[in-house]
Write an enzyme that holds these catalytic residues in place. Structure first.
Site, PDB file in Angstrom:
ATOM      1  N   ASP A 194       0.899  -1.093   0.102  1.00 55.66           N
ATOM      2  CA  ASP A 194      -0.002   0.067  -0.092  1.00 55.66           C
ATOM      3  C   ASP A 194       0.976   1.340   0.043  1.00 55.66           C
ATOM      4  OD1 ASP A 194      -2.128  -1.741  -0.099  1.00 55.66           O
ATOM      5  OD2 ASP A 194      -2.705  -1.107   2.105  1.00 55.66           O
ATOM      6  N   GLU A 251      -3.096  -2.950  -8.867  1.00 59.58           N
ATOM      7  CA  GLU A 251      -1.678  -2.268  -8.923  1.00 59.58           C
ATOM      8  C   GLU A 251      -1.597  -1.621 -10.245  1.00 59.58           C
ATOM      9  OE1 GLU A 251      -1.974  -5.257  -8.828  1.00 59.58           O
ATOM     10  OE2 GLU A 251      -0.538  -6.401 -10.051  1.00 59.58           O
TER      11      GLU A 251
END
Lengths: 311, 204, 121
Positions: free
Chosen positions: A204, A230
């Protein structure tokens, strides 16, 4: 029951401003609601033109309104939503309101004296500051909500649905004005390994840093959005394929050159980028093409840019 | 279910009273707005409220309309709401009509101003014919650019049992504009209105 | 023989109101029409001395009736009784040959005055 005695206490305690003007717009009466707030005495202002008693009145507008009431013998109204105030009066919410003056609703009513001849206008002024304040708070909440609705919670860039709607919009605009628009889709290389090694919090942190870093590299008009886990997309308005490729190369190199710090560790990341330009295809087709180019960039060894070609 | 319908005689009587009220209002307005304005005595129809949204949606396809409401209360339980419908393209004409400079009033303010002038002048005349007195609530904008007026009209009209549709036409020497006025009256006030009408009709 | 008077108005209330407001000593045979076309048909087929004419009516309005009376050279007097009381409208009907203009609802005293002035009573 004789009710005359009621008039004075009612007028003085009424939570509504009462202002009576004669047909020439001179002050005949005003009640305590107004005298206290405006720091006036009736004796000082009686017989004076209302525009000289209260400074900053919207004179041309008010004249027209009052003359209309007198000529048509019909009431007129003014709402704080259209005109925030008529008379500059302080309000009783000095801290919580960002408005200097009391927001007002005003009714202007025609009155005829018992002689049947003399005509007056009665202005009733109500404090609408509460409504004004609530509406302001509501508007602020609405705009925050609107922002939240189009933002990705983790990275702060646009979320997928808003970003895609913008892509639709930009391709339609490009079609209408015959302007170029290009699309970059990029993906963090080996994100799974990164997650395994540094944990989800590490992953993250990388996504957050990466988003911030790339935002810095873009123009104000470019639109960065998180497309999936992502995977990110960048809409480049007014940008042809060659320029888009240059931008992509610059981003790719900048990411590779930068280390991301997480818990005292420095993480090296790279990205792969697919580039496609608008040539009258739909927004979905454009995404597919950029996605195929991205797949090629991965296949060719990652940390590089690939451009979609029609073969 | 209570019957809110009008007999032909009652309908005719109401129409005549509305005509007279509108004539009085037109004359007052023409004098106030200067003689360049000509106001026709309008056409009036008693209609069912559920007919209104479709009627006006057909009448103004694809046009954005502003709807302005003004409530009124009279003696003997008479009350109702008037709705004025304007095409936004008319705003400049309305501004000229009222003598407004574009700088000192918003579009919304001009529309609420003209609405309260038109409706209160008319309703004062009607109250006079009915030997009644009306007081008024401030006008409210019910819908503007961002909302489809027919939907809003549908939800407003649902609350009422009787509608009086009044087409008002303004002719100015250099321009002209139309707007529509709808007079909505709730059930119990319809009953009161019929009693008042019968009294007037009994005199003739 | 008594005079024939035509009351032309689309509203029954207005016709009744007018009938009631006519002076008691007005000795006339009263007929009615509810629009301009009906009125013209009557005017073309029978001798009518005086017309009380509304302006706002379906089919053919009062202005249309006045124009037809003028162009066909019909020999009848016209008193306009209308709610449309704007000065410009009054001027228009007077220019078209109307005898007088009376504001609705017709006032008995005013009506008597006008009729007296033109020798109808």
């Amino acid at each position: 029951m004789q009710l005359d005695w009621l008039l004075q206490p009612l007028l003085s305690q009424l939570n509504t401003g009462v202002l009576i003007l004669d047909s020439q717009h001179n002050v005949v009466f005003l009640n305590q609601f107004i005298t206290r707030r405006a720091d006036l005495q009736l004796a000082e202002v009686e017989g004076k033109l209302v525009y000289t008693v209260f400074s900053g009145l919207p004179e041309a507008w008010l004249r027209r309104k009052l003359d209309g009431v007198l000529a048509l013998q019909a009431p007129a109204f003014s709402s704080w939503e259209q005109r925030q105030y008529i008379i500059k009066l302080p309000h009783l919410r000095p801290v919580s309101s960002d408005s200097e003056y009391m927001a007002q609703n005003c009714s202007m009513l025609p009155l005829t004296a018992p002689d049947g001849v003399s005509q007056y206008v009665c202005l009733l002024i109500e404090d609408a500051t509460d409504a004004y304040v609530y509406q302001h708070q509501l508007q602020q909440s609405m705009s925050m909500l609107e922002l939240a609705n189009r933002t990705d919670g983790l990275t702060g860039v646009y979320n997928r649905s808003y970003w895609q709607s913008q892509l639709e919009y930009e391709t339609q605009r490009a079609a209408r004005y015959q302007h170029p628009v290009s699309l970059l889709l990029f993906d963090l290389d080996k994100f799974k390994q990164l997650n395994d090694r540094y944990g989800h919090q590490g992953g993250d942190a990388v996504l957050i840093e990466l988003s911030a870093m790339i935002t810095e590299l873009l123009r104000d008009t470019d639109l960065l959005g998180r497309y999936g886990g992502e995977e990110f997309g960048i809409i480049l308005p007014e940008t042809n394929l060659a320029c888009a490729q240059l931008v992509a190369n610059r981003i790719c190199a900048a990411v590779a050159a930068q280390k991301i710090l997480f818990n005292g560790q420095s993480i090296a990341v790279t990205i792969s980028i697919g580039v496609a330009s608008y040539t009258n295809q739909t927004a979905d087709e454009l995404i597919q093409q950029a996605d195929m180019a991205l797949y090629n960039a991965k296949r060719l060894g990652r940390n590089q840019v690939a451009v979609w070609t029609a073969d | 279910m209570t019957d809110f319908s009008f007999s032909e005689e009652q309908r005719d009587g109401l129409q005549e009273l509305v005509n007279i009220a509108m004539g009085l209002a037109s004359d007052k307005l023409a004098r106030y707005l200067n003689t360049l304005v000509h106001l026709q005595v309008p056409a009036i129809k008693l209609v069912k409220t559920d007919y209104l949204p479709t009627h006006f949606a057909n009448r103004y396809p694809q046009q954005s309309m502003t709807m302005i409401s003004l409530g009124f209360f009279g003696d003997h339980g008479l009350r109702g709401e008037t709705i004025m419908l304007y095409q936004l393209a008319n705003v400049d004409t309305i501004a000229k009509l009222l003598g407004y400079n574009n700088d000192d009033s918003s579009e919304a303010e001009m529309l609420t101003d003209i609405s309260s002038i038109l409706t209160t002048t008319f309703l004062n005349g009607l109250a006079e014919q009915l030997e009644n007195n009306f007081s008024y609530a401030a006008p409210r904008i019910l819908s503007s650019r961002d909302q489809h007026f027919a939907e809003k009209l549908a939800s407003t009209a649902k609350q009422w049992q009787l509608a009086l549709q009044v087409d008002i036409r303004y002719q100015l020497i250099d321009y002209s504009f139309n707007c529509d006025m709808i007079l909505l009256i709730p059930g119990e006030a319809v009953l009161r209105l019929r009693v008042i009408l019968d009294k007037i009709l009994a005199n003739f | 023989m008594a005079l024939t008077a035509l009351i032309c108005d689309d509203s029954l209330l207005a016709r009744n109101q007018l009938k009631k407001s006519l002076p008691a000593d007005f000795d006339a045979n009263i007929i009615t029409a509810s629009n301009g076309l009906e009125a013209l048909a009557m005017l073309r087929t029978q001798e009518v001395g005086i017309v009380f004419l509304d302006l706002t009516m379906p089919e053919l309005d009062g202005i249309g009736v006045l124009e037809a009376i003028k162009s066909e050279g019909m020999d009848c007097l016209v008193i306009v009784v209308s709610a449309d009381i704007q000065p410009e409208m009054q001027k228009r009907v007077m220019d078209l040959g109307a005898l007088a203009f009376i504001q609705k609802p017709a006032n008995a005293a005013k009506l008597t005055d006008v009729m007296h002035k033109y020798g109808l009573i």
